[in-house]
Design a protein around this motif. Sequence first.
Motif, short mmCIF file in Angstrom:
data_model
loop_
_atom_site.label_atom_id
_atom_site.label_comp_id
_atom_site.label_asym_id
_atom_site.label_seq_id
_atom_site.Cartn_x
_atom_site.Cartn_y
_atom_site.Cartn_z
N GLN A 325 0.91 -1.25 -0.01
CA GLN A 325 0.00 0.04 0.00
C GLN A 325 0.96 1.19 0.07
O GLN A 325 0.43 2.32 -0.72
N VAL A 326 2.02 1.22 0.74
CA VAL A 326 2.99 2.38 0.55
C VAL A 326 3.31 2.84 -0.68
O VAL A 326 3.28 4.01 -1.15
N LYS A 327 3.72 1.68 -1.47
CA LYS A 327 4.16 1.82 -2.95
C LYS A 327 3.12 2.41 -3.78
O LYS A 327 3.34 3.37 -4.52
N ILE A 328 2.00 1.94 -3.39
CA ILE A 328 0.71 2.24 -4.30
C ILE A 328 0.73 3.92 -4.03
O ILE A 328 0.54 4.75 -4.94
N LEU A 329 0.65 4.08 -2.73
CA LEU A 329 0.42 5.62 -2.53
C LEU A 329 1.58 6.44 -3.04
O LEU A 329 1.45 7.70 -3.23
#
Length: 375
Positions: A325-329
Amino acid sequence: DMDKLQSRRPRIFFGLDYYLVDVHRGVLEYARQNDWMLDGHYAYFRELFPTSEYDGMIVSLFDEKSPLAEYVREHAERGIPVVNFSPQDHPYPQVWEDNRAIGAMAAEYLLGCGYRSLVGIGARPEYRTGSLRMEGFFAAAKQAGVEVQILFTEQAGYLESLEALDAPTGLFAADDMLAIRVMEQCKRLGRAVPEEFGIVGMGDDELQVYASYATLTSVNPDYEQRGFRAAALLDSLMAGVKAPAEPILIPPLGVSSRESTATLAIQHEGLAKAVRYLRENYCQPILISELQGVAGLSRRRLQDLFKQNLGCTPLEELTRLRLIQVKILLRSSTQPIAMIAKRCGLTTAHRLSRLFRQKEGLSPIAFRAQFEQDR
């Protein structure tokens, strides 16, 4: 004065043999930011205007003899820069999705669902993009030490092989349309999705993922970023920069989970409860004692079951979910690192940065810069 203003704006032709709205959206965003005139007429009506003049072209070309390919060739011969999306051999700079990374992401997702038997499904071995996705899928599965095989729908014996698969098995189809076809075949064969087979597609195309009796889990290839990067590449070519020798590859954004993988392939009820709890609550602070309560297991037993079924500890799985999720954001938003840390259950920017460096080998800022350098 208005004519002079208009003449200074680059006029760009946009034409895709296979229309993708997210690619169009990415190109359009770059056009807005850089004051381009973007001609998308062909995308909708398949009409070409021989007398039109362009400063650059963004296209996908599948048939070398198609009217679009000939039209592009005529402009290229006059020195007009061209960027091509299709993987077929054409003499133009290319921007592709990273197909091996897409296959690897599908395998990692299915492994995270608890599958220890994986099958990749393509249409034909000679289809280049599908075969690259199968290569990435196979390699990631083998690295994890799980059983994996590759099937092709247009080869003899395919349906018999599909029907004979043991449950539970995780299936990755090379694209969303193929995944929907596989899902319908499973239904006709009396094999239940997701209870027996979890199915993942590729494309995250909303025109496809809701097209069958179970909504389709799919890898998001970040087509919008692909469009934006293609436009940025064209801009550099129009400025006289030398074209890259190799295609620019855009890594996938993530996996959108839907009904086709709703059932975890985990036989142990307590472990399944713990894994589902992590997936639903990873953005919140979670203690191992809390997870023990959900699973109804001792700390040691919980750790052992995670290792046996998922190949990792509960903390490693929690970290994996958070970093996805960090990478997506980081890629899809301009939110500050501190805000992303809070949204993903990592509390502080310092903690996120330290963890990100450990797992990814670079800082969150450097990771984000990879996708913002053209903006």
